[in-house]
Scaffold this motif. Sequence first.
Motif, PDB file in Angstrom:
ATOM      1  N   GLY A 136       0.772  -1.238   0.000  1.00 12.79           N
ATOM      2  CA  GLY A 136       0.000   0.000   0.000  1.00 12.79           C
ATOM      3  C   GLY A 136       0.797   1.277   0.000  1.00 12.79           C
ATOM      4  N   PHE A 137       2.042   1.251  -0.499  1.00 11.46           N
ATOM      5  CA  PHE A 137       2.802   2.497  -0.617  1.00 11.46           C
ATOM      6  C   PHE A 137       1.953   3.533  -1.362  1.00 11.46           C
ATOM      7  N   PRO A 138       1.768   4.716  -0.820  1.00 15.70           N
ATOM      8  CA  PRO A 138       0.989   5.726  -1.547  1.00 15.70           C
ATOM      9  C   PRO A 138       1.567   6.058  -2.924  1.00 15.70           C
ATOM     10  N   PHE A 139       2.934   5.987  -3.036  1.00 12.10           N
ATOM     11  CA  PHE A 139       3.566   6.332  -4.312  1.00 12.10           C
ATOM     12  C   PHE A 139       4.687   5.340  -4.633  1.00 12.10           C
ATOM     13  N   LYS A 140       4.804   5.041  -5.930  1.00 14.56           N
ATOM     14  CA  LYS A 140       5.939   4.275  -6.433  1.00 14.56           C
ATOM     15  C   LYS A 140       6.748   5.194  -7.351  1.00 14.56           C
ATOM     16  N   VAL A 141       8.046   5.162  -7.185  1.00 16.85           N
ATOM     17  CA  VAL A 141       8.931   5.828  -8.143  1.00 16.85           C
ATOM     18  C   VAL A 141       9.648   4.724  -8.907  1.00 16.85           C
ATOM     19  N   VAL A 142       9.322   4.566 -10.171  1.00 16.39           N
ATOM     20  CA  VAL A 142       9.871   3.493 -10.988  1.00 16.39           C
ATOM     21  C   VAL A 142      10.982   4.062 -11.868  1.00 16.39           C
ATOM     22  N   VAL A 143      12.180   3.550 -11.637  1.00 16.61           N
ATOM     23  CA  VAL A 143      13.333   3.978 -12.421  1.00 16.61           C
ATOM     24  C   VAL A 143      13.546   2.921 -13.509  1.00 16.61           C
ATOM     25  N   GLY A 144      13.190   3.276 -14.747  1.00 11.13           N
ATOM     26  CA  GLY A 144      13.192   2.298 -15.816  1.00 11.13           C
ATOM     27  C   GLY A 144      14.011   2.699 -17.024  1.00 11.13           C
ATOM     28  N   LYS A 145      13.454   2.449 -18.205  1.00  3.76           N
ATOM     29  CA  LYS A 145      14.203   2.586 -19.453  1.00  3.76           C
ATOM     30  C   LYS A 145      14.661   4.019 -19.732  1.00  3.76           C
ATOM     31  N   ARG A 146      13.990   5.007 -19.165  1.00  8.00           N
ATOM     32  CA  ARG A 146      14.371   6.390 -19.459  1.00  8.00           C
ATOM     33  C   ARG A 146      15.312   6.968 -18.396  1.00  8.00           C
ATOM     34  N   ALA A 147      15.868   6.080 -17.597  1.00 11.03           N
ATOM     35  CA  ALA A 147      16.777   6.544 -16.539  1.00 11.03           C
ATOM     36  C   ALA A 147      17.955   7.313 -17.119  1.00 11.03           C
ATOM     37  N   ASP A 148      18.461   6.879 -18.295  1.00 13.64           N
ATOM     38  CA  ASP A 148      19.612   7.568 -18.894  1.00 13.64           C
ATOM     39  C   ASP A 148      19.251   8.970 -19.353  1.00 13.64           C
ATOM     40  N   GLU A 149      17.939   9.255 -19.492  1.00 12.47           N
ATOM     41  CA  GLU A 149      17.477  10.599 -19.830  1.00 12.47           C
ATOM     42  C   GLU A 149      17.154  11.412 -18.579  1.00 12.47           C
TER      43      GLU A 149
END
Length: 567
Positions: free
Chosen positions: A522-535
Amino acid sequence: MRFSKAYIKTLKETPKEAEIASHKLMLRAAMIKKLASGIYAYLPLGYRTIRKIENIVREEMDRAGALELLMPVVQPAELWQESGRWDVMGAEMLRLKDRHERDFVLSPTQEEMITAIVRSDISSYKSLPINLYHIQTKFRDERRPRFGLMRGREFTMKDAYSFHTSQESLDEEFLNMRDAYTRIFTRCGLKFRPVDADSGNIGGSGSQEFQVLAESGEDEIIYSDGSEYAANIEKAVSELINPPKEDLKEVELVHTPDCPTIESLAKYLNIPIERTVKALAYKDMGTDEIYMVLIRGDFEVNEVKLKNILKAVEVEMATDEEIEKVGLTKGYIGPYKMPAEIKIVADLSVLEVTNHVVGSHQKDYHYKNVNYGRDYKADIVDDIRKVRVGDNCITGGKLHSARGIECGQIFKLGDKYSKAMNATYLDENGKTQYMLMGCYGIGVTRTMAAAIEQNNDENGIIWPVSIAPYIVDVIPANIKNEGQVSLAEKIYNELQAENVDAMLDDRDEKPGFKFKDADLIGFPFKVVVGKRADEGIVEVKIRRTGETLEVSESEVVAKIKELMKLY
């Protein structure tokens, strides 16, 4: 906190014993662990939420002028014998003996203890009023523990007790606590409603419950659509509308075959059900005395109201054998020409129904045209009826129903405990007076469960930000991608530096697996570091709405702090 180092053992399957959402999800999300029936360990995730609720409670109680102390869990029997509740509380009290065979109890509540403390220290009106509170474990030996933390045997509770020299002072503190509780549940992010309530075995002259609204709630709440009126079904009242009056007629014995219910009786006689009066036999469980209880045919008896009017510990319907033993005929009892000497309790609805139908004490026969006052009288007349959805509210509008979970209750105890335990003070004239008391409780662990009942979906818990164990779950999609891991670490550290409770999911698992755990917990927010991390671009996912935002790494902390104010 790094997920790989956290004590979080989530479950894919729901344990069989779990029935309601909060119980299922707390077990699956590794927030609690069952050790015995109604007894749970609070695991690190769950305990973080408990501590956050406790801190909100503590801050608002302090703000309201209450003083914190801590009283013992183990209490001597003498205090409970002094108040008269040693026997009244019954089997819910877990009694024990020490090595010297002295009786003790594990605290189910603290009225006796706090009264004993205050009476020994306060003797003058100059030291009053005062409000003392603590947050502590309680134990009540529930006959049938169920629903996880909702109806457990051991739980965490905040209880407060105030002492006063006048009713006006008590009334003022009651409103002060009402405001404090409103702030507490608002800060916890809950939808709730304060409602008038029965005081139960705590006693006193007035009480309000704070009900967290949820379809799974055990309590039925009655509220008006035209005013602020709201009450527990046990306490609710409504406007009484009487049928039109008729000229009084002579009593007549009529044959009524095959009329086992009040509805079939009204149909057979071709009369409105409002012109029938039901007679029910109830037993006071404390004294075993049988009462005849009268109510208009279209109403139902509110047993809590009846219990309070009779000043009984509990009431229940008399058995067939008990009815026959006092000389009544099952299914045909009534107040007219009653063959037995038992007391009659009549609801107010009975008084104004002219020419009503009652039982005759003969099988398949009833009396018509019976009238209260002329043909019989009751020993007790009061409101004992259960209100109905659609009734007129006494303060305007129509009554409606909702379900709620009682998470807090405030009481005006008056002098119930101070008289029993001789808690007195000297007034300004040097005269001895009994202190007046108030009592104010919040179920901390129940509030956690109620929050989940109100905030969940098919994927798991949806925590309000203020009581979430962790607010943000930072997830590098590919743990083997150095760029993603490095950026995730950077964002995690920045959130920590801004005092935002964050977790870094550094497990070597597939992204979908991590996302499911995040939603379950139940985390209120997720920060997903994915394919655009290099940007320098990451995704911020909002648990409550399902919305996904693309945010630059330089703005992600500010965006999270902005969203925290909204959820």
